[in-house]
Design an enzyme around this catalytic site. Structure first.
Site, PDB file in Angstrom:
ATOM      1  CG  ASP A 153      -3.015   4.071   2.156  1.00 61.08           C
ATOM      2  OD1 ASP A 153      -2.371   2.271   1.958  1.00 61.08           O
ATOM      3  OD2 ASP A 153      -4.057   4.025   3.403  1.00 61.08           O
TER       4      ASP A 153
ATOM      5  CG  ASP B  88       3.067   0.879   7.760  1.00 55.31           C
ATOM      6  OD1 ASP B  88       2.676  -0.693   6.421  1.00 55.31           O
ATOM      7  OD2 ASP B  88       2.204  -0.257   9.273  1.00 55.31           O
TER       8      ASP B  88
ATOM      9  CG  HIS C 223       0.720   2.137  12.790  1.00 56.97           C
ATOM     10  ND1 HIS C 223      -0.862   2.107  12.504  1.00 56.97           N
ATOM     11  CD2 HIS C 223       1.170   2.047  11.534  1.00 56.97           C
ATOM     12  CE1 HIS C 223      -1.027   1.621  11.539  1.00 56.97           C
ATOM     13  NE2 HIS C 223       0.579   1.476  10.596  1.00 56.97           N
TER      14      HIS C 223
ATOM     15  CD  GLU D  17       1.278  -4.378   5.324  1.00 57.62           C
ATOM     16  OE1 GLU D  17       2.528  -3.482   6.419  1.00 57.62           O
ATOM     17  OE2 GLU D  17      -0.164  -3.568   5.339  1.00 57.62           O
TER      18      GLU D  17
ATOM     19  CG  HIS E 174       0.059   0.510   2.563  1.00 58.46           C
ATOM     20  ND1 HIS E 174       0.360   1.111   3.315  1.00 58.46           N
ATOM     21  CD2 HIS E 174       0.164  -0.709   3.515  1.00 58.46           C
ATOM     22  CE1 HIS E 174       0.849   0.667   4.608  1.00 58.46           C
ATOM     23  NE2 HIS E 174       0.665  -0.449   4.546  1.00 58.46           N
TER      24      HIS E 174
ATOM     25  CD  GLU F 287      -2.816  -2.108   5.374  1.00 57.80           C
ATOM     26  OE1 GLU F 287      -2.539  -2.906   5.996  1.00 57.80           O
ATOM     27  OE2 GLU F 287      -2.347  -1.331   5.693  1.00 57.80           O
ATOM     28  CD  GLU F 288      -1.823   1.535   7.325  1.00 57.81           C
ATOM     29  OE1 GLU F 288      -2.820   1.462   8.640  1.00 57.81           O
ATOM     30  OE2 GLU F 288       0.028   1.045   7.596  1.00 57.81           O
TER      31      GLU F 288
HETATM   32 ZN   LIG Z   1       0.884  -1.606   6.610  1.00 59.89          ZN
END
Ligand SMILES: [Zn+2]
Length: 375
Positions: free
Chosen positions: A69, A100, A349, A163, A67, A134-135
């Site tokens: 995003d 990520d 994150h 990932e 992903h 995805e997020e």
């Molecule tokens: Zn991810």
């Protein structure tokens, strides 16, 4: 002179692709893939931009997935550098999405470029499945792209998701499956009353307490060879009218199961309803399924990943099904073998997210070796 995967990573990080924005990341990937002869198909679904890219028409198909995003940066004053300006410090690159999972994206693109430069007549096809959802809610991303591919009978055999799977060092852990995730939204109904006259009221907190205890005390399963035991957790309970002399009329609660392949969502729901129905309780229970558990069985894909990792690190990776959900839950049901192999996940994150520069370079080499072994 920076390595090509580091340059590409920096280019992607400075694009502010906070979910579900793609912020031009996929255009960068498309330019590189088209130069390698890939057919690139952008699928815009709702506000989500997805990319399906394929090089070659033969089977088997090895697909890389991921992903573009990223999660929001959070409190900017806590970052020691601008989250959207890739910043080099102590051998790391800092920035939102570095780990990520823009490092994974940069490594897969460069691995494909390097492989094709030396192996024009390879077997099978290479593909990329990229989403910008995805997020977020993940409803208009990989799920929908997989539905389109299934509709037109386009089959993926193996899928490597970039990932961040690693824990202490690069590729110490590879994910070969994921637990299922099922949430329950509960309402218990009672009759509000004076705390001094319980015989005239029906307190929903008292009704729920023994069921809650049983939900916690139950051994759902003992896990199996690949999965840890199923776990039950309450995440929220609300009740009460805010007065010390009133018992409430209603209780609401939310709970979640992370479950092994010993269950599917139907058998698990059935068991929970049996438990509630055995108690004297008036309730309403709504469910949300985030994903069934999946497991990739031993075979060519896992063999190739283990061999590539072992050649690079000198140690076979742990094959795990732990952690949260990922888009693998949408890819695996189409009969695809799925593994997740990517950078160390310690900072994902978080404030000051980062990835080690040498890990990105090594990840590229690992991906490239996996392609060589399979195609
Ligand atoms: Zn991810």
């Amino acid at each position: 002179m920076k390595k090509p995967e580091i340059e590409l990573l920096c280019d992607l990080v400075q694009r502010q692709s906070v979910t579900p924005e793609d912020a031009g990341c996929q255009s960068v990937l498309i330019e590189r893939l088209e130069a390698c002869g890939f057919d690139c198909e952008t699928m815009v679904i709702g506000e989500v931009t997805n990319l399906w890219a394929r090089g070659g028409v033969k089977s088997p198909v090895l697909c890389f997935a991921g992903h573009t995003d990223v999660v929001p940066p959070g409190d900017l004053s806590k970052w020691h550098s601008d989250p959207f300006v890739p910043t080099f410090k102590d051998g790391q690159i800092y920035g939102r999405g570095t780990a990520d999972m823009k490092a994974g994206l940069a490594s897969m693109i460069v691995a494909i470029e390097q492989f094709l430069a030396e192996n024009e007549d390879h077997e099978g096809s290479l593909a990329l499945l990229i989403t910008s959802d995805e997020e977020g809610r993940a409803r208009e991303g990989t799920l929908k792209v997989m539905a389109s591919l299934t509709d037109r009978n386009e089959k993926i055999d193996w899928c490597v998701i970039g990932e961040p799977s690693s824990e202490k060092y690069l590729a110490d852990l590879v994910r070969v499956g994921r637990r299922g995730s099922l949430s329950g939204m509960l309402t218990v109904n009672g009759i509000q009353g004076h705390v001094a006259y319980p015989q005239l009221a029906d307190n929903p907190i008292r009704r729920f307490a023994p069921v809650l205890a049983e939900l916690h005390e139950t051994e759902w399963d003992r896990g199996n060879e690949y999965f840890p035991p199923t776990s039950f957790q309450v995440v929220d309970i609300q009740s009460g009218v805010g007065a010390p002399n009133v018992t409430p009329a209603e209780l609401s609660a939310r709970f979640n199961f992370r479950y092994s392949t010993e269950w599917n969502h139907e058998s698990l729901k059935k068991r929970v309803h049996e438990m509630f129905d055995a108690h004297d309780i008036e309730y309403d229970l709504k469910w949300h399924l985030s994903g069934e558990p999946f497991l990739t069985n031993p075979g060519e894909l896992i063999d190739a990943v283990v061999q590539s990792v072992t050649e690079h690190t000198g140690k076979a990776p742990e094959l795990s099904t732990g952690g949260g959900t990922s888009d693998g839950r949408f890819i695996s049901p189409a009969g695809v073998d799925v593994v997740e192999l990517g950078p160390v996940n310690a900072s994902i994150h978080k404030i000051n997210e980062h990835v080690k520069v040498t890990d990105v370079v090594q990840l590229t080499s690992m991906y490239r070796r996996i392609i060589e072994l399979l195609l």
